[in-house]
Write a protein that holds these residues in place. Structure first.
Motif, PDB file in Angstrom:
ATOM      1  N   GLN A  62     144.925 -14.495  43.362  1.00 51.16           N
ATOM      2  CA  GLN A  62     145.816 -13.539  44.023  1.00 51.16           C
ATOM      3  C   GLN A  62     145.070 -12.737  45.093  1.00 51.16           C
ATOM      4  O   GLN A  62     145.551 -12.571  46.211  1.00 51.16           O
ATOM      5  CB  GLN A  62     146.428 -12.601  42.973  1.00 51.16           C
ATOM      6  N   PHE A  63     143.878 -12.258  44.750  1.00 56.27           N
ATOM      7  CA  PHE A  63     143.072 -11.535  45.738  1.00 56.27           C
ATOM      8  C   PHE A  63     142.376 -12.502  46.688  1.00 56.27           C
ATOM      9  O   PHE A  63     142.337 -12.269  47.898  1.00 56.27           O
ATOM     10  CB  PHE A  63     142.042 -10.646  45.045  1.00 56.27           C
ATOM     11  N   THR A  64     141.819 -13.578  46.161  1.00 54.76           N
ATOM     12  CA  THR A  64     141.063 -14.525  46.987  1.00 54.76           C
ATOM     13  C   THR A  64     141.869 -14.994  48.186  1.00 54.76           C
ATOM     14  O   THR A  64     141.380 -15.021  49.327  1.00 54.76           O
ATOM     15  CB  THR A  64     140.645 -15.748  46.149  1.00 54.76           C
ATOM     16  N   LEU A  65     143.104 -15.385  47.957  1.00 53.08           N
ATOM     17  CA  LEU A  65     143.923 -15.938  49.034  1.00 53.08           C
ATOM     18  C   LEU A  65     144.184 -14.904  50.113  1.00 53.08           C
ATOM     19  O   LEU A  65     144.129 -15.202  51.314  1.00 53.08           O
ATOM     20  CB  LEU A  65     145.234 -16.477  48.469  1.00 53.08           C
ATOM     21  N   ALA A  66     144.479 -13.669  49.692  1.00 51.80           N
ATOM     22  CA  ALA A  66     144.708 -12.605  50.670  1.00 51.80           C
ATOM     23  C   ALA A  66     143.426 -12.270  51.421  1.00 51.80           C
ATOM     24  O   ALA A  66     143.445 -12.057  52.648  1.00 51.80           O
ATOM     25  CB  ALA A  66     145.257 -11.367  49.964  1.00 51.80           C
ATOM     26  N   ALA A  67     142.306 -12.233  50.703  1.00 49.25           N
ATOM     27  CA  ALA A  67     141.032 -11.923  51.342  1.00 49.25           C
ATOM     28  C   ALA A  67     140.631 -12.988  52.353  1.00 49.25           C
ATOM     29  O   ALA A  67     140.045 -12.684  53.400  1.00 49.25           O
ATOM     30  CB  ALA A  67     139.949 -11.769  50.280  1.00 49.25           C
ATOM     31  N   ALA A  68     140.937 -14.249  52.060  1.00 51.10           N
ATOM     32  CA  ALA A  68     140.566 -15.338  52.963  1.00 51.10           C
ATOM     33  C   ALA A  68     141.317 -15.261  54.287  1.00 51.10           C
ATOM     34  O   ALA A  68     140.860 -15.827  55.290  1.00 51.10           O
ATOM     35  CB  ALA A  68     140.820 -16.685  52.290  1.00 51.10           C
ATOM     36  N   ARG A  69     142.430 -14.585  54.296  1.00 50.85           N
ATOM     37  CA  ARG A  69     143.171 -14.383  55.548  1.00 50.85           C
ATOM     38  C   ARG A  69     142.591 -13.226  56.359  1.00 50.85           C
ATOM     39  O   ARG A  69     142.969 -13.027  57.503  1.00 50.85           O
ATOM     40  CB  ARG A  69     144.650 -14.134  55.241  1.00 50.85           C
TER      41      ARG A  69
END
Length: 232
Positions: A62-69
């Protein structure tokens, strides 16, 4: 590499983290936590677009995907191969190529590259007994560059031992009845009995001892804390 005296982090994380059925409903059970506030905290403390961020116990991402953006490089670390497979599929579907997946835990992750700008971890440090929490926090501090940020969410007890019954009664009263929709009172009670959430007044000296300065801490219901820490 794990030493003979270290615990098996996957075993301590619980067998459910190897259950594809549990993982399918994991985000829903967690309440789909919105990472936007955490990203704003990192930005407030100077973590910019070129940053490297490590998500420890990344789960389904959940955090990883947002952070990767937002950031140049994101390393998603988790002990569960099933969680990693789920996150790999989500990253591919989102077309994100700047996520590195590493199967490891707090005690075994070895970072490749220079010190990182931020470490994020949510609802996982409590899986370690306090002795190993302190080691995990020292290892996190070792990952960070000077001025780097630790953003920590966890089930942490902000009360005195004599207050436990009152606090837990209130906490359990707000639980859901359907385990698919969140955590039930029975699951909360099992957490207290079998996992290793610690008192705030024990955790905070550990954080300070490894060279991290707490710049913000917020608690809900006496049982859930969020910390922002800066490496000296």
């Amino acid at each position: 590499m794990a030493e003979a005296w270290m615990i098996d982090e996957l075993a301590y994380a619980g067998h459910e983290h190897l259950d594809p059925g549990f993982i399918t409903g994991y985000d829903r059970k967690q309440g789909y936590p919105d990472p936007s506030a955490d990203l704003a905290v990192l930005a407030e403390h100077g973590v910019g677009e070129d940053a490297t961020v490590v998500d420890l116990a990344a789960g389904t991402g959940q955090f990883t995907l947002a952070a990767a953006r937002r950031f140049r490089r994101v390393v998603a670390v988790d002990v569960s191969p099933v969680m990693q497979d789920a996150l790999r599929g989500r990253a591919e579907n989102a077309g994100l190529s700047n996520i590195e997946l590493v199967r490891a835990g707090f005690l075994t992750y070895e970072h490749a590259g220079p010190p990182v700008d931020a470490v994020y971890t949510r609802n996982a440090l409590h899986q370690l007994p306090d002795f190993f929490k302190a080691i995990a926090l020292e290892r996190i501090a070792g990952l960070l560059r000077p001025g780097g940020v630790l953003r920590l969410h966890d089930l942490i007890y902000d009360f005195q031992p004599s207050e436990a019954g009152r606090v837990f009664d209130g906490w359990f009263a707000g639980a859901v009845s359907d385990p698919a929709e969140g955590y039930t009172a029975e699951e909360y009670a099992e957490h207290v009995r079998t996992e290793f959430s610690t008192f705030r007044w024990l955790l905070e000296p550990m954080i300070a001892a490894v060279g991290l300065r707490i710049v913000d801490s917020r608690f809900q219901a006496g049982a859930y804390g969020a910390y922002t820490c800066i490496k000296a």
